[in-house]
Design a protein around this motif. Sequence first.
Motif, PDB file in Angstrom:
ATOM      1  N   ARG A 123      -9.488  67.830  -8.230  1.00 29.93           N
ATOM      2  CA  ARG A 123      -8.102  67.480  -7.995  1.00 29.93           C
ATOM      3  C   ARG A 123      -7.807  67.569  -6.498  1.00 29.93           C
ATOM      4  O   ARG A 123      -8.573  68.175  -5.731  1.00 29.93           O
ATOM      5  CB  ARG A 123      -7.177  68.433  -8.761  1.00 29.93           C
ATOM      6  N   PRO A 124      -6.702  66.986  -6.049  1.00 27.01           N
ATOM      7  CA  PRO A 124      -6.367  67.053  -4.616  1.00 27.01           C
ATOM      8  C   PRO A 124      -6.267  68.472  -4.073  1.00 27.01           C
ATOM      9  O   PRO A 124      -6.542  68.698  -2.891  1.00 27.01           O
ATOM     10  CB  PRO A 124      -5.023  66.327  -4.546  1.00 27.01           C
ATOM     11  N   ASP A 125      -5.888  69.438  -4.923  1.00 27.63           N
ATOM     12  CA  ASP A 125      -5.771  70.826  -4.459  1.00 27.63           C
ATOM     13  C   ASP A 125      -7.096  71.577  -4.523  1.00 27.63           C
ATOM     14  O   ASP A 125      -7.155  72.778  -4.236  1.00 27.63           O
ATOM     15  CB  ASP A 125      -4.703  71.572  -5.265  1.00 27.63           C
ATOM     16  N   GLY A 126      -8.184  70.895  -4.882  1.00 30.49           N
ATOM     17  CA  GLY A 126      -9.497  71.529  -4.968  1.00 30.49           C
ATOM     18  C   GLY A 126      -9.836  72.078  -6.329  1.00 30.49           C
ATOM     19  O   GLY A 126     -10.968  72.512  -6.549  1.00 30.49           O
ATOM     20  N   GLY A 127      -8.862  72.095  -7.240  1.00 30.28           N
ATOM     21  CA  GLY A 127      -9.139  72.531  -8.598  1.00 30.28           C
ATOM     22  C   GLY A 127      -9.952  71.494  -9.355  1.00 30.28           C
ATOM     23  O   GLY A 127     -10.231  70.397  -8.860  1.00 30.28           O
ATOM     24  N   LEU A 128     -10.334  71.838 -10.587  1.00 31.59           N
ATOM     25  CA  LEU A 128     -11.220  71.002 -11.379  1.00 31.59           C
ATOM     26  C   LEU A 128     -10.442  70.160 -12.382  1.00 31.59           C
ATOM     27  O   LEU A 128      -9.461  70.624 -12.973  1.00 31.59           O
ATOM     28  CB  LEU A 128     -12.215  71.884 -12.143  1.00 31.59           C
TER      29      LEU A 128
END
Length: 346
Positions: A123-128
């Motif tokens: 995801r854009p926030d670095g999450g999966l």
Amino acid sequence: MTHGGRGRTGQRAFIGSFTAAGGPGVVTAAVDPHDGALTVLSGVDGVPDPSYLTLSPAGDMLYAVSETTEGAVAAYRVDGDTPEPAGPPVSIGGSGPTHLSVHAGHVLTANYGSGSVSALPLRPDGGLATTPSDVLTHTGAGPHTPRQQGPHAHQVQPDPSGRWAVSVDLGTDSVRVCTLTEGRLALHREIALRPGSGPRHLAFHPQGSHAYVVNELTPTVTVCRWDAVDGSLKPLSEVPLLADSPDGDAYPSGIAASRDGRFVWTATRGEDVLSVLAVDGDELRLVATVPCAGHWPRALTESGGRLYVANERSGDVTWFALDPATGLPRRAGSIRVPAASCVVFD
């Protein structure tokens, strides 16, 4: 590279471990800027058997495989010195993941149990993302039974150019070069290595001209020429890691290339040694083997002119000063980490 953040105190090391064997999970350690010594800061045990770790390119996220039958990846925010989970672990659609890397906006996992590679979008926030965008299943087998009855993907990583995803398969004696386009993995080329060699991990020369494949079923390294333009890998030679033939299975494990491209180091678990190999153009030459200062060295990492070794069965991470002229390691210290399996640095 050092990244600022809440509670940060300088460079850090992140250590994976096998919780099923008594490991603490993901351990964070401070790195002394003068001598490279490690000091444990914290541990997080939120996911079973986080045996391999990798950082995001920005260094603010840490990803861990869960080397279990179900297979999963966990994401952590590492702005501070204690990793914080960034959502629940995500299934990767494969079993027994042993390695992961970040490539083209995805986390790629090498799934040893199911013989496949998974692509999990970020995801854009670095999450999966909640599910993989693709799972590419390997096919084939090798002559070494029972270790090669089917495919066993052991490592996957981008090449230095960032154009290709390269996976190493112990079960099929091959290296696969793949593309990742709009979340889909596609096989570009499969390169056969010697039957029964059991390739485990690969390290690229820093100039991107060569790749060195450590073989688990025979204590050797296969030297290959790498062409990033057309994504081709050409095996050139196979070099022994030990001066004498071992009495039994040697189980080589990790491999690392020096940042100046002059040396390659490997670990061999059955012999509890590190091998030093000198690079000479298209050739590697065994210089020496030295004790790993522990038992069952599963992985090794070069950082800051030092070599860090995760000794799984003795339960420690040991670091070595490296002679810049000879590449020879000299033991400098260690910390206790039960069932240690890998070390990465921000």
